[in-house]
Design a protein around this motif. Sequence first.
Motif, PDB file in Angstrom:
ATOM      1  N   LYS A 161      65.868  48.453  42.326  1.00 45.02           N
ATOM      2  CA  LYS A 161      64.487  47.833  42.072  1.00 45.02           C
ATOM      3  C   LYS A 161      64.566  47.244  40.715  1.00 45.02           C
ATOM      4  O   LYS A 161      63.796  46.217  40.362  1.00 45.02           O
ATOM      5  CB  LYS A 161      63.299  49.133  42.428  1.00 45.02           C
ATOM      6  CG  LYS A 161      63.088  49.252  43.699  1.00 45.02           C
ATOM      7  CD  LYS A 161      61.942  50.417  44.083  1.00 45.02           C
ATOM      8  CE  LYS A 161      61.856  50.697  45.523  1.00 45.02           C
ATOM      9  NZ  LYS A 161      60.934  51.679  45.616  1.00 45.02           N
ATOM     10  N   ARG A 162      64.890  47.961  39.651  1.00 45.84           N
ATOM     11  CA  ARG A 162      65.141  47.641  38.385  1.00 45.84           C
ATOM     12  C   ARG A 162      65.709  46.261  38.197  1.00 45.84           C
ATOM     13  O   ARG A 162      65.480  45.511  37.574  1.00 45.84           O
ATOM     14  CB  ARG A 162      65.578  48.804  37.588  1.00 45.84           C
ATOM     15  CG  ARG A 162      65.849  48.452  36.093  1.00 45.84           C
ATOM     16  CD  ARG A 162      64.824  47.813  35.270  1.00 45.84           C
ATOM     17  NE  ARG A 162      63.733  49.049  35.230  1.00 45.84           N
ATOM     18  CZ  ARG A 162      62.662  48.900  34.647  1.00 45.84           C
ATOM     19  NH1 ARG A 162      62.398  47.763  34.089  1.00 45.84           N
ATOM     20  NH2 ARG A 162      61.737  49.830  34.593  1.00 45.84           N
ATOM     21  N   GLN A 163      66.696  46.212  38.841  1.00 42.44           N
ATOM     22  CA  GLN A 163      67.490  44.951  38.843  1.00 42.44           C
ATOM     23  C   GLN A 163      66.928  43.720  39.396  1.00 42.44           C
ATOM     24  O   GLN A 163      66.928  42.572  39.030  1.00 42.44           O
ATOM     25  CB  GLN A 163      68.773  45.033  39.577  1.00 42.44           C
ATOM     26  CG  GLN A 163      69.964  45.902  38.835  1.00 42.44           C
ATOM     27  CD  GLN A 163      71.189  46.278  39.773  1.00 42.44           C
ATOM     28  OE1 GLN A 163      71.127  46.129  40.710  1.00 42.44           O
ATOM     29  NE2 GLN A 163      72.276  46.645  38.804  1.00 42.44           N
ATOM     30  N   LEU A 164      66.204  44.064  40.503  1.00 45.69           N
ATOM     31  CA  LEU A 164      65.209  43.184  41.194  1.00 45.69           C
ATOM     32  C   LEU A 164      63.961  42.378  40.036  1.00 45.69           C
ATOM     33  O   LEU A 164      63.965  41.315  40.156  1.00 45.69           O
ATOM     34  CB  LEU A 164      64.706  43.609  42.456  1.00 45.69           C
ATOM     35  CG  LEU A 164      63.924  42.704  43.398  1.00 45.69           C
ATOM     36  CD1 LEU A 164      64.689  41.328  43.662  1.00 45.69           C
ATOM     37  CD2 LEU A 164      63.242  43.378  44.627  1.00 45.69           C
ATOM     38  N   LEU A 165      63.644  43.430  39.481  1.00 43.32           N
ATOM     39  CA  LEU A 165      62.590  43.224  38.570  1.00 43.32           C
ATOM     40  C   LEU A 165      63.256  42.348  37.421  1.00 43.32           C
ATOM     41  O   LEU A 165      62.361  41.207  37.052  1.00 43.32           O
ATOM     42  CB  LEU A 165      61.822  44.442  38.034  1.00 43.32           C
ATOM     43  CG  LEU A 165      60.605  44.150  36.940  1.00 43.32           C
ATOM     44  CD1 LEU A 165      59.741  43.444  37.587  1.00 43.32           C
ATOM     45  CD2 LEU A 165      60.243  45.487  36.472  1.00 43.32           C
ATOM     46  N   ASN A 166      64.155  42.832  36.863  1.00 46.19           N
ATOM     47  CA  ASN A 166      64.821  41.949  35.784  1.00 46.19           C
ATOM     48  C   ASN A 166      65.178  40.542  36.277  1.00 46.19           C
ATOM     49  O   ASN A 166      65.281  39.636  35.654  1.00 46.19           O
ATOM     50  CB  ASN A 166      66.120  42.761  35.144  1.00 46.19           C
ATOM     51  CG  ASN A 166      65.703  44.037  34.520  1.00 46.19           C
ATOM     52  OD1 ASN A 166      64.518  44.190  34.024  1.00 46.19           O
ATOM     53  ND2 ASN A 166      66.504  44.944  34.385  1.00 46.19           N
ATOM     54  N   SER A 167      65.739  40.601  37.548  1.00 49.76           N
ATOM     55  CA  SER A 167      66.216  39.209  38.077  1.00 49.76           C
ATOM     56  C   SER A 167      64.816  38.230  38.293  1.00 49.76           C
ATOM     57  O   SER A 167      65.099  36.976  37.972  1.00 49.76           O
ATOM     58  CB  SER A 167      66.754  39.426  39.517  1.00 49.76           C
ATOM     59  OG  SER A 167      67.959  40.037  39.273  1.00 49.76           O
ATOM     60  N   LEU A 168      63.797  38.891  38.569  1.00 50.22           N
ATOM     61  CA  LEU A 168      62.479  38.085  38.694  1.00 50.22           C
ATOM     62  C   LEU A 168      61.905  37.658  37.182  1.00 50.22           C
ATOM     63  O   LEU A 168      61.764  36.356  37.101  1.00 50.22           O
ATOM     64  CB  LEU A 168      61.261  39.106  39.154  1.00 50.22           C
ATOM     65  CG  LEU A 168      60.171  38.484  39.216  1.00 50.22           C
ATOM     66  CD1 LEU A 168      60.020  37.050  40.017  1.00 50.22           C
ATOM     67  CD2 LEU A 168      58.974  39.365  39.744  1.00 50.22           C
ATOM     68  N   ILE A 169      62.174  38.409  36.443  1.00 49.28           N
ATOM     69  CA  ILE A 169      61.889  38.045  34.970  1.00 49.28           C
ATOM     70  C   ILE A 169      63.005  37.049  34.433  1.00 49.28           C
ATOM     71  O   ILE A 169      62.351  35.710  34.172  1.00 49.28           O
ATOM     72  CB  ILE A 169      61.994  39.230  34.029  1.00 49.28           C
ATOM     73  CG1 ILE A 169      60.840  40.160  34.340  1.00 49.28           C
ATOM     74  CG2 ILE A 169      61.495  38.704  32.622  1.00 49.28           C
ATOM     75  CD1 ILE A 169      60.913  41.543  33.463  1.00 49.28           C
ATOM     76  N   VAL A 170      64.174  36.962  34.643  1.00 47.36           N
ATOM     77  CA  VAL A 170      65.285  36.307  34.137  1.00 47.36           C
ATOM     78  C   VAL A 170      65.068  34.897  34.866  1.00 47.36           C
ATOM     79  O   VAL A 170      65.243  33.681  34.431  1.00 47.36           O
ATOM     80  CB  VAL A 170      66.591  36.891  34.442  1.00 47.36           C
ATOM     81  CG1 VAL A 170      67.615  35.669  33.889  1.00 47.36           C
ATOM     82  CG2 VAL A 170      66.711  38.090  33.489  1.00 47.36           C
ATOM     83  N   GLY A 171      65.103  34.928  36.100  1.00 47.90           N
ATOM     84  CA  GLY A 171      65.016  33.818  37.029  1.00 47.90           C
ATOM     85  C   GLY A 171      63.680  32.751  36.732  1.00 47.90           C
ATOM     86  O   GLY A 171      63.761  31.729  36.570  1.00 47.90           O
ATOM     87  N   PHE A 172      62.613  33.635  36.563  1.00 51.13           N
ATOM     88  CA  PHE A 172      61.379  32.654  35.915  1.00 51.13           C
ATOM     89  C   PHE A 172      61.496  32.022  34.638  1.00 51.13           C
ATOM     90  O   PHE A 172      61.288  30.787  34.473  1.00 51.13           O
ATOM     91  CB  PHE A 172      60.120  33.747  35.930  1.00 51.13           C
ATOM     92  CG  PHE A 172      58.920  32.940  35.512  1.00 51.13           C
ATOM     93  CD1 PHE A 172      58.026  32.257  36.046  1.00 51.13           C
ATOM     94  CD2 PHE A 172      58.556  33.073  34.039  1.00 51.13           C
ATOM     95  CE1 PHE A 172      56.922  31.629  35.810  1.00 51.13           C
ATOM     96  CE2 PHE A 172      57.359  32.393  33.619  1.00 51.13           C
ATOM     97  CZ  PHE A 172      56.717  31.481  34.382  1.00 51.13           C
ATOM     98  N   LEU A 173      62.177  32.708  33.578  1.00 51.58           N
ATOM     99  CA  LEU A 173      62.491  32.332  32.457  1.00 51.58           C
ATOM    100  C   LEU A 173      63.312  30.976  32.369  1.00 51.58           C
ATOM    101  O   LEU A 173      63.294  29.945  31.740  1.00 51.58           O
ATOM    102  CB  LEU A 173      62.800  33.153  31.355  1.00 51.58           C
ATOM    103  CG  LEU A 173      61.537  34.169  30.881  1.00 51.58           C
ATOM    104  CD1 LEU A 173      62.124  35.496  30.203  1.00 51.58           C
ATOM    105  CD2 LEU A 173      60.325  33.528  30.364  1.00 51.58           C
ATOM    106  N   PHE A 174      64.617  31.337  32.932  1.00 45.37           N
ATOM    107  CA  PHE A 174      65.568  30.453  33.055  1.00 45.37           C
ATOM    108  C   PHE A 174      65.349  29.115  33.941  1.00 45.37           C
ATOM    109  O   PHE A 174      65.450  28.112  33.517  1.00 45.37           O
ATOM    110  CB  PHE A 174      66.834  31.217  33.432  1.00 45.37           C
ATOM    111  CG  PHE A 174      67.671  31.788  32.474  1.00 45.37           C
ATOM    112  CD1 PHE A 174      67.681  31.390  31.085  1.00 45.37           C
ATOM    113  CD2 PHE A 174      68.464  32.864  32.472  1.00 45.37           C
ATOM    114  CE1 PHE A 174      68.563  31.961  30.024  1.00 45.37           C
ATOM    115  CE2 PHE A 174      69.266  33.558  31.703  1.00 45.37           C
ATOM    116  CZ  PHE A 174      69.133  33.172  30.309  1.00 45.37           C
TER     117      PHE A 174
END
Length: 316
Positions: A87-100
């Motif tokens: 879940k933590r990795q999914l949330l971080n992927s969401l943040i990074v995917g949005f910003l990148f």
Amino acid sequence: MDGSRINSKQGCTFAVYQNYMKPIPSKVLIILAFIAIYIIWGSTYLLNKIAVTELPAFFLASVRFFFSSILLFGLAKITGAKIGISKRQLLNSLIVGFLFMVSGNGIFVWALKYLDSGFAALLASTHPLFVLIMMRLIDKKKMKTKSIIGVALGIIGMYLLVSQKEFVTDDDTLIGILMIFVCIIGWSYAGVFVAKADLPKSPLVSTGYQMAIASVLLAIISFALGEEWTSPLIWSSDVKWSMILLIIFGSIVAFTAFNYLLKEVSTEKVATSSYVNPIVALILGWYVLDEQLTTQSIIAAVILLAGVYFITSRKK
């Protein structure tokens, strides 16, 4: 032929196979990854410019990242990488995917509708400057003399670049410039965030999740803005080839290399791609699309890249 000779031959064959299958040394991978983000990403400005002249920006980015994510997950499966994610990795992927990819790529491609690809690439070369500022704000790192010189040169270079009447012709151009700086700020924060974030260990899996998430977000934005979605069958051949190259090289090869480097070397070293990307983009934009290459742009490029050098070459 007796059994011992057969076993000996099989052993030699297996040894040769093992030799070919030995993992590539990390130093070689790092060098290859840097080549990918230097040269390939420099060409993506041109490819995006070609594609966005015919396709809506957010639709273009959504389609690109959708197919890229499928291919990345396929490659991850073939190589035996673990696809599961916490879940933590999914949330971080969401943040990074949005910003990148949503902010850093989708909005950037939209801005290319109003700016030359080489001009936009020079604006993007200020990325290390913003990385430095982010690290100063987040990690409380004190700025060294070289960093201060680099920031000063970066500001001068930016002013020379955006003050040209040949490029800044109307309000749309100004909005495009502003949006690119918004992209750079988001991209810079994401680079600092990724270095410490809990993400899947495999660069293929990590990039795949980021692109899959970004594809969905970009599609939502595209529908909200009322962009027209068209079939690839009716795209021009130039746009089709641009999309193929963006998916395979720009997304899969270069972005996977980028994610890999963020975990292997410092964020500031990864940001040195800003040395080469603008030069590649300027040359390609001038040669392929007959974009303007003014004397002031060349002077601005030299000053900007000198600023980048001072920022990224400072001693820790």
